[in-house]
Design a protein around this motif. Structure first.
Motif, short mmCIF file in Angstrom:
data_model
loop_
_atom_site.label_atom_id
_atom_site.label_comp_id
_atom_site.label_asym_id
_atom_site.label_seq_id
_atom_site.Cartn_x
_atom_site.Cartn_y
_atom_site.Cartn_z
N ASP A 21 0.88 -1.17 0.00
CA ASP A 21 0.00 0.00 0.00
C ASP A 21 0.92 1.22 0.00
N LEU A 22 0.70 2.18 -0.88
CA LEU A 22 1.65 3.28 -1.05
C LEU A 22 1.76 4.17 0.18
N THR A 23 0.71 4.29 0.94
CA THR A 23 0.79 5.09 2.17
C THR A 23 1.72 4.41 3.17
N GLU A 24 1.61 3.10 3.28
CA GLU A 24 2.50 2.35 4.17
C GLU A 24 3.93 2.35 3.64
N PHE A 25 4.06 2.26 2.33
CA PHE A 25 5.39 2.29 1.72
C PHE A 25 6.07 3.63 2.00
N TYR A 26 5.32 4.70 1.89
CA TYR A 26 5.83 6.06 2.15
C TYR A 26 6.47 6.13 3.54
N VAL A 27 5.76 5.65 4.54
CA VAL A 27 6.26 5.69 5.92
C VAL A 27 7.51 4.82 6.07
N GLU A 28 7.49 3.64 5.50
CA GLU A 28 8.62 2.71 5.62
C GLU A 28 9.84 3.22 4.87
N TYR A 29 9.63 3.68 3.64
CA TYR A 29 10.76 4.18 2.85
C TYR A 29 11.39 5.40 3.50
N ARG A 30 10.55 6.34 3.93
CA ARG A 30 11.08 7.56 4.56
C ARG A 30 11.97 7.22 5.75
#
Length: 315
Positions: free
Chosen positions: A215-224
């Motif tokens: 999920d891109l919202t979850e990916f955003y948090v993890e990648y950041r």
């Protein structure tokens, strides 16, 4: 271009300290203020303490709990007020790209703040200021640095670089997340990650390769978080040298034998500590203008922040 960065008000030069003075950091006030839109906060004034005021300190109770108390009267406790103030402020910090805090302060210190015990002695290693602890726990991706540590050229460069990188991340990804935006951002920072953490370079590469499973919202948090943790590691001469040699490889069909030798000698001279990294980078950038390469031209490693800051002179 201005980038929002939080700062302890006394470090910016405001006379808010307990003795009515300040702790202005000239680099922050004179140089970084050209690029950063500083948002000053004095947590002690924020909870209603006067200027001047009695000094406060961190006290460790026998059970291990840390309290923020009056330096002369341990029964006067400001801990809950300070924690609540921080919790009220932090939700408004979403636009911040970094934070400069006041060293040694029982409210703002980032590390090694004096931690007293009731008998008057101090705990080895110290602790973290109450306000800054809340900040770092609630925003673990945010670059935070102490004013005193900004005197160290390596720490200074790393902090400023992280601020510019986080700002770039927010600007590149935006509010409407897309696979393409993440991949393009990551592509520009591959050499940066290689220099700061070869292990993270591989781990984050695998993360990006699996992006369509997220999920891109979850990916955003993890990648950041993974990205900011990686670049918090300071790039070593060995890792920087590997990146410079990697860059050199892109010109192997364009340069003469003599040019290749000159560049190789400059890279080795940097590794041996005889030249700053700017010297081989200047030649690489020169060759890049002569022999353009679309991939290299986008690499943040080559131009991570305005050269006017002169941050790479000590690296």
């Amino acid at each position: 271009m201005t980038i929002s960065v939080g700062i302890s008000a006394c470090v910016l030069g405001q006379k808010v300290r307990f003795d009515g003075g300040h702790k202005q950091n000239r680099f922050a006030a004179d140089e970084l203020s050209k690029y950063f839109d500083f948002k000053p906060v004095c947590p002690e004034v924020g909870i209603g303490m006067t200027i001047p005021r009695r000094a406060i300190r961190l006290l460790q109770l026998p059970a291990g709990d840390e309290r923020l108390v009056d330096s002369k009267d341990n029964d006067i406790d400001f801990t809950s007020q300070m924690q609540e103030f921080a919790r009220q402020q932090i939700p408004h910090f979403g636009g911040l790209r970094g934070y400069v805090v006041c060293a040694k302060s029982p409210t703002c210190g980032m590390e090694r703040v004096k931690l007293h015990i009731p008998n008057g002695n101090t705990v080895p290693g110290g602790s973290v200021g109450v306000y800054t602890r809340e900040l770092m726990e609630k925003m673990p991706w945010l670059p935070v640095e102490e004013d005193g540590r900004l005197q160290d050229p390596v720490l200074r460069e790393n902090f400023v670089f992280r601020v510019f990188s986080l700002n770039d991340f927010y600007n590149s990804i935006g509010d409407n997340f897309s696979y393409d935006a993440f991949v393009k951002f990551h592509s520009r920072y591959k050499l940066v990650l290689m220099a700061h953490s070869p292990i993270a370079y591989k781990d984050i590469g695998r993360l990006v390769a699996s992006i369509k499973e997220w999920d891109l919202t979850e990916f955003y948090v993890e990648y950041r978080q993974q990205f900011m943790d990686a670049i918090k590691n300071r790039a070593s001469k060995k890792n920087n040298t590997n990146v410079l040699m990697h860059l050199q490889g892109y010109f192997k069909r364009s340069l003469t034998k003599e040019q290749k030798q000159e560049l190789a000698e400059l890279i080795m001279s940097y590794r041996e500590g005889n030249q700053p990294i700017l010297v081989p980078l200047a030649l690489i950038n020169h060759y890049l203008k002569q022999y353009p390469d679309p991939y290299l031209q986008l690499q943040t490693f080559l131009n991570p922040y305005p050269e006017e800051l002169k941050l790479r002179y000590g690296l």
